[in-house]
Design a protein around this motif. Structure first.
Motif, mmCIF file in Angstrom:
data_model
loop_
_atom_site.group_PDB
_atom_site.id
_atom_site.type_symbol
_atom_site.label_atom_id
_atom_site.label_comp_id
_atom_site.label_asym_id
_atom_site.label_seq_id
_atom_site.Cartn_x
_atom_site.Cartn_y
_atom_site.Cartn_z
ATOM 1 N N THR A 320 0.804 -1.364 0.087
ATOM 2 C CA THR A 320 -0.041 -0.153 0.030
ATOM 3 C C THR A 320 0.991 1.126 0.035
ATOM 4 O O THR A 320 1.951 1.193 0.348
ATOM 5 N N ALA A 321 0.221 2.204 -0.551
ATOM 6 C CA ALA A 321 1.225 3.428 -0.713
ATOM 7 C C ALA A 321 1.127 4.272 0.731
ATOM 8 O O ALA A 321 0.096 4.019 1.604
ATOM 9 N N PRO A 322 1.806 5.140 0.988
ATOM 10 C CA PRO A 322 1.999 5.825 2.252
ATOM 11 C C PRO A 322 0.704 6.755 2.370
ATOM 12 O O PRO A 322 0.105 7.184 1.173
ATOM 13 N N ALA A 323 0.390 6.904 3.637
ATOM 14 C CA ALA A 323 -0.828 7.551 3.806
ATOM 15 C C ALA A 323 -0.846 9.223 3.099
ATOM 16 O O ALA A 323 -2.103 9.533 2.992
ATOM 17 N N SER A 324 0.116 9.803 3.127
ATOM 18 C CA SER A 324 0.296 10.923 2.734
ATOM 19 C C SER A 324 0.300 11.071 1.159
ATOM 20 O O SER A 324 0.408 12.108 0.639
ATOM 21 N N GLN A 325 0.433 9.975 0.415
ATOM 22 C CA GLN A 325 0.562 9.896 -0.904
ATOM 23 C C GLN A 325 -0.891 10.079 -1.549
ATOM 24 O O GLN A 325 -1.551 9.002 -1.499
ATOM 25 N N ASN A 326 -1.254 11.140 -2.230
ATOM 26 C CA ASN A 326 -2.531 11.197 -2.887
ATOM 27 C C ASN A 326 -2.526 10.703 -4.414
ATOM 28 O O ASN A 326 -1.665 10.867 -4.993
ATOM 29 N N PRO A 327 -3.684 10.104 -4.887
ATOM 30 C CA PRO A 327 -3.637 9.834 -6.000
ATOM 31 C C PRO A 327 -4.008 10.935 -7.064
ATOM 32 O O PRO A 327 -4.434 11.855 -6.788
ATOM 33 N N THR A 328 -3.466 10.873 -8.309
ATOM 34 C CA THR A 328 -3.408 11.697 -9.297
ATOM 35 C C THR A 328 -4.897 11.875 -9.828
ATOM 36 O O THR A 328 -5.754 10.816 -9.692
ATOM 37 N N PRO A 329 -5.230 13.207 -10.566
ATOM 38 C CA PRO A 329 -6.763 12.913 -10.792
ATOM 39 C C PRO A 329 -7.029 11.731 -12.100
ATOM 40 O O PRO A 329 -7.954 11.490 -12.056
ATOM 41 N N ARG A 330 -6.012 11.543 -12.873
ATOM 42 C CA ARG A 330 -6.083 10.373 -13.790
ATOM 43 C C ARG A 330 -6.533 9.055 -13.236
ATOM 44 O O ARG A 330 -7.176 8.470 -13.688
ATOM 45 N N ASP A 331 -5.692 8.869 -12.059
ATOM 46 C CA ASP A 331 -5.928 7.538 -11.305
ATOM 47 C C ASP A 331 -7.108 7.399 -10.828
ATOM 48 O O ASP A 331 -7.651 6.335 -10.489
ATOM 49 N N THR A 332 -7.775 8.743 -10.513
ATOM 50 C CA THR A 332 -9.278 8.940 -9.929
ATOM 51 C C THR A 332 -10.105 8.583 -10.968
ATOM 52 O O THR A 332 -11.180 7.801 -10.753
ATOM 53 N N LEU A 333 -10.000 8.871 -12.012
ATOM 54 C CA LEU A 333 -11.137 8.767 -13.288
ATOM 55 C C LEU A 333 -11.029 7.133 -13.345
ATOM 56 O O LEU A 333 -11.956 6.752 -13.832
ATOM 57 N N THR A 334 -10.020 6.486 -13.470
ATOM 58 C CA THR A 334 -9.820 5.250 -13.890
ATOM 59 C C THR A 334 -9.858 4.089 -12.549
ATOM 60 O O THR A 334 -8.860 3.214 -12.500
ATOM 61 N N VAL A 335 -10.309 4.529 -11.473
ATOM 62 C CA VAL A 335 -10.169 3.822 -10.346
ATOM 63 C C VAL A 335 -10.929 2.360 -10.418
ATOM 64 O O VAL A 335 -11.872 2.270 -11.163
ATOM 65 N N PRO A 336 -10.132 1.149 -9.999
ATOM 66 C CA PRO A 336 -10.547 0.044 -10.367
ATOM 67 C C PRO A 336 -11.843 -0.303 -9.355
ATOM 68 O O PRO A 336 -12.332 0.464 -8.325
ATOM 69 N N GLU A 337 -12.491 -1.397 -9.561
ATOM 70 C CA GLU A 337 -13.613 -1.621 -8.738
ATOM 71 C C GLU A 337 -13.192 -1.733 -7.405
ATOM 72 O O GLU A 337 -14.145 -1.397 -6.546
ATOM 73 N N SER A 338 -12.236 -2.633 -7.094
ATOM 74 C CA SER A 338 -11.731 -3.001 -5.793
ATOM 75 C C SER A 338 -11.593 -1.678 -4.945
ATOM 76 O O SER A 338 -11.905 -1.319 -3.581
ATOM 77 N N GLU A 339 -10.864 -0.437 -5.566
ATOM 78 C CA GLU A 339 -10.738 0.744 -4.746
ATOM 79 C C GLU A 339 -11.919 1.350 -4.639
ATOM 80 O O GLU A 339 -12.080 2.097 -3.369
ATOM 81 N N ALA A 340 -12.905 1.337 -5.447
ATOM 82 C CA ALA A 340 -14.256 2.003 -5.134
ATOM 83 C C ALA A 340 -14.893 1.461 -4.043
ATOM 84 O O ALA A 340 -15.396 2.082 -3.204
ATOM 85 N N ASP A 341 -15.001 0.000 -3.962
ATOM 86 C CA ASP A 341 -15.579 -0.606 -2.865
ATOM 87 C C ASP A 341 -14.726 -0.408 -1.557
ATOM 88 O O ASP A 341 -15.419 -0.113 -0.259
ATOM 89 N N GLU A 342 -13.408 -0.033 -1.409
ATOM 90 C CA GLU A 342 -12.742 0.387 -0.109
ATOM 91 C C GLU A 342 -13.111 1.656 -0.077
ATOM 92 O O GLU A 342 -13.279 1.988 1.358
ATOM 93 N N VAL A 343 -13.278 2.682 -0.944
ATOM 94 C CA VAL A 343 -13.746 4.112 -0.522
ATOM 95 C C VAL A 343 -15.319 3.903 -0.039
ATOM 96 O O VAL A 343 -15.373 4.537 1.362
ATOM 97 N N VAL A 344 -16.081 3.095 -0.268
ATOM 98 C CA VAL A 344 -17.272 3.141 0.169
ATOM 99 C C VAL A 344 -17.261 2.418 1.595
ATOM 100 O O VAL A 344 -18.076 2.889 2.408
ATOM 101 N N THR A 345 -16.425 1.458 1.806
ATOM 102 C CA THR A 345 -16.394 0.807 3.146
ATOM 103 C C THR A 345 -15.769 1.948 3.987
ATOM 104 O O THR A 345 -16.098 1.770 5.260
ATOM 105 N N GLN A 346 -14.720 2.678 3.828
ATOM 106 C CA GLN A 346 -14.244 3.803 4.696
ATOM 107 C C GLN A 346 -15.328 4.528 5.157
ATOM 108 O O GLN A 346 -15.657 5.116 6.141
ATOM 109 N N LEU A 347 -16.280 5.075 4.150
ATOM 110 C CA LEU A 347 -17.527 5.953 4.566
ATOM 111 C C LEU A 347 -18.292 4.991 5.490
ATOM 112 O O LEU A 347 -18.934 5.751 6.386
ATOM 113 N N PHE A 348 -18.541 3.686 5.328
ATOM 114 C CA PHE A 348 -19.463 3.073 6.511
ATOM 115 C C PHE A 348 -18.782 3.118 7.591
ATOM 116 O O PHE A 348 -19.492 2.989 8.652
ATOM 117 N N GLY A 349 -17.454 2.780 7.788
ATOM 118 C CA GLY A 349 -16.804 2.834 8.864
ATOM 119 C C GLY A 349 -16.903 4.129 9.592
ATOM 120 O O GLY A 349 -16.843 4.151 10.911
#
Length: 595
Positions: A320-349
């Motif tokens: 995993t990347a360090p906590a301070s390393q932010n994804p680039t806008p391009r990476d955000t647009l092409t976010v894989p399905e597993s990473e989207a699920d991780e974002v939603v999981t964090q919101l539920f937490g």
């Protein structure tokens, strides 16, 4: 040859009274012999040259932190037969600053024990480990020196600050007094403290078995004999304390703590907010409970097994990347399905965390904060859904919307009451650039309360709350505004309360047990409240100035208080010894008329 004992050294017999062989005391070999002479060369009464007696007084071995000394003092006396100081024996003051009478440990050892205990929050075992490399001392003696010598020395040092208090009182025209008490535990007496606000000195600290007017009057009575005028008194508005202050110190400006005033104002609103939070939490769990209880699962691990560490840790699926390393806008647009699920999981937490928020009246109300922050989660979820649809995220948004919608009106009620509280606190808060007198602040607060009382079309909950604001304000009114007219008088008693909290935190960190902390406060809390000099060197210099007679009296006070707890020991052996002592004393008591 004497008969050999069947008991080994250090072994206890089955009967506490049975004689057990003692260990041979370890002999101390002094590294240096010092004989002191009186610093005075002439008699303080007649001025005649002193003559030294041909014997040594105060001859003993003293352990210091760095060496073992053999010290003695050769006394001097006046040779003049008609001098009233003929029988006076003068000793060296420097010798008496090496160690206390009756103790073979130097002042530096006592100060190190107290410093480690109070400043570094060390246990008696840790202190013994620190000292045993250079000293011959037992763990039990570390406790004895701290309780029987160091704490009484602190109390004696506090009384030596009288000149400092006199200087401040002269410069300010008098003294300011604050008093407060710790909540009693399990029916035990309550610990109370009276401090001078300008210097922080403790005037009186002790236990009160009752909290009524006669007890408070007896506690406050010595303040009448201070040689400096008392400018004002700061305290909470306890029942019995207000008439006691008026009786002991008539016509005194008695400032009530504004923090307690605001907390009392917020009581009914805090109760409604607590019920609001419970209902809101239950509704959210009804709509989202299945999703909130789910935890992310690893691809290869069994269900319910999260991250495990140790000698055989869980394998890492991917770096995993360090906590301070932010994804680039391009990476955000092409976010894989597993990473989207991780974002939603964090919101539920995060939503699950918001349901556990605790309140701290008067201004931090957990129900209001939970509602507002859940609304923020819903808005953020809607924002993400507008960019990319995800089924679990849609469930989160719809569940929050359905759960929050019935609570709009109760939230608005609570928010209006919170606004009244914040406005009243703002009126009481002094502005450094615009100082105001007590009459001006009182006028502004009265005008605001009248405005609140005249507001039309309020709900029944707000109607009861505004009447409560007016009723509590009237009961506090006579003591709310002295702080604006007396320089140096605080608006709140938070400093003394913070001193109580810091003492409890320190003892809790040392003992590690709440029960042990309470027992320590009951048995020596008044001495634990005394402040200490800022450095170990200053502490050593201050305690060395303590007169022996003053220390003996303070040790007697300490022993008198500890006597209350003689039969409150968990040790069965110690209790049996005390029972035996009582049993021996009983026949010697004078018989009554019935037997």
């Amino acid at each position: 040859m004497g008969k050999e004992s069947v008991l080994k050294l250090g072994q206890r017999g089955p009967d506490a009274r049975q004689e057990v062989p003692m260990r041979t005391p370890q002999r101390l070999y002094a590294e240096k012999r010092i004989v002191y002479h009186p610093e005075l060369l002439t008699c303080p009464h007649c001025g005649e040259l002193l003559v030294m007696w041909n014997y040594l007084a105060w001859d003993k071995t003293v352990q210091t932190l760095d060496r073992v000394l053999s010290i003695a003092s050769r006394p001097g006396h006046c040779p003049k037969a008609t001098c009233r100081g003929l029988r006076m024996r003068l000793l060296s003051a420097e010798a008496q600053r090496m160690a206390l009478p009756g103790s073979t440990y130097g002042y530096d050892v006592l100060v190190r024990i107290g410093w480690l205990r109070q400043h570094q929050r060390a246990t008696y075992s840790e202190i013994h480990t620190d000292l045993s490399s250079g000293l011959h001392i037992s763990p039990s003696h570390v406790r004895y020196l701290y309780q029987q010598f160091y704490l009484p020395l602190l109390a004696c040092h506090e009384r030596q600050q009288r000149d400092r208090l006199a200087q401040v009182a002269k410069a300010q025209g008098g003294v300011l007094i604050a008093l407060d008490g710790l909540a009693p535990q399990a029916g035990e007496p309550q610990l109370w403290c009276i401090r001078e606000l300008l210097t922080g000195l403790t005037l009186r600290s002790g236990w009160l078995s009752q909290q009524d007017q006669p007890t408070f009057e007896a506690f406050l009575a010595p303040l009448k004999h201070l040689e400096w005028p008392i400018l004002a008194v700061l305290s909470d508005k306890q029942t019995g304390l207000v008439p006691a202050v008026a009786a002991v110190l008539p016509n005194m400006r008695h400032q009530f703590c504004q923090a307690h005033y605001l907390r009392n104002l917020a009581e009914p609103l805090a109760e409604v907010d607590a019920a609001f939070k419970v209902a809101l939490r239950q509704t959210v769990r009804q709509h989202l409970g299945v999703f909130l209880r789910q935890e992310p699962r690893t691809e290869s691990g069994p269900a319910g097994l999260l991250t495990v560490t140790g000698l055989v840790p869980s394998p890492l699926e991917k770096p995993t990347a360090p906590a301070s390393q932010n994804p680039t806008p391009r990476d955000t647009l092409t976010v894989p399905e597993s990473e989207a699920d991780e974002v939603v999981t964090q919101l539920f937490g995060h939503t699950r965390y918001l349901l556990t928020l605790k309140g701290r009246p008067p201004f931090r109300l957990a129900g209001i904060e939970t509602y507002e922050r859940l609304q923020g989660v819903a808005r953020f979820s809607l924002e993400l859904l507008a960019q990319r649809y995800e089924p679990r995220l849609a469930h989160l948004y719809q569940g929050l919307q359905s759960a929050l919608s019935p609570f709009v009106a109760p939230y608005q009620e609570l928010q209006q009451g919170a606004v009244w509280l914040r406005d009243m606190a703002y009126i009481l808060e002094p502005v450094a650039t615009l100082p105001m007198k007590g009459e001006q602040v009182a006028g502004q607060l009265r005008a605001y309360l009248d405005t609140v009382l005249r507001l039309p079309d309020v709900t029944p909950t707000l109607e009861r709350f505004r009447l409560h604001l007016d009723r509590v304000s009237r009961s506090y009114w006579s003591g709310l505004f002295h702080c604006y007219d007396v320089p140096g008088l605080p608006r709140t008693n938070n400093e003394l309360e913070s001193h109580f909290r810091e003492t409890r935190r320190r003892l809790l960190r040392i003992t590690g047990q709440k029960g042990q902390t309470q027992r320590t406060l009951q048995r020596q809390g008044a001495w634990e409240l005394f402040p200490r000099p800022l450095t170990e060197a200053k502490l050593l210099g201050a305690l060395r100035q303590t007169p022996s007679a003053d220390l003996a009296q303070e040790r007697q006070r300490f022993a008198t208080h500890r006597q209350r707890f003689r039969l409150q020991s968990r040790s069965r052996r110690q209790t049996q010894i005390q029972f035996d002592q009582l049993r021996q004393r009983w026949p010697a008591l004078q018989a009554t008329g019935t037997g």
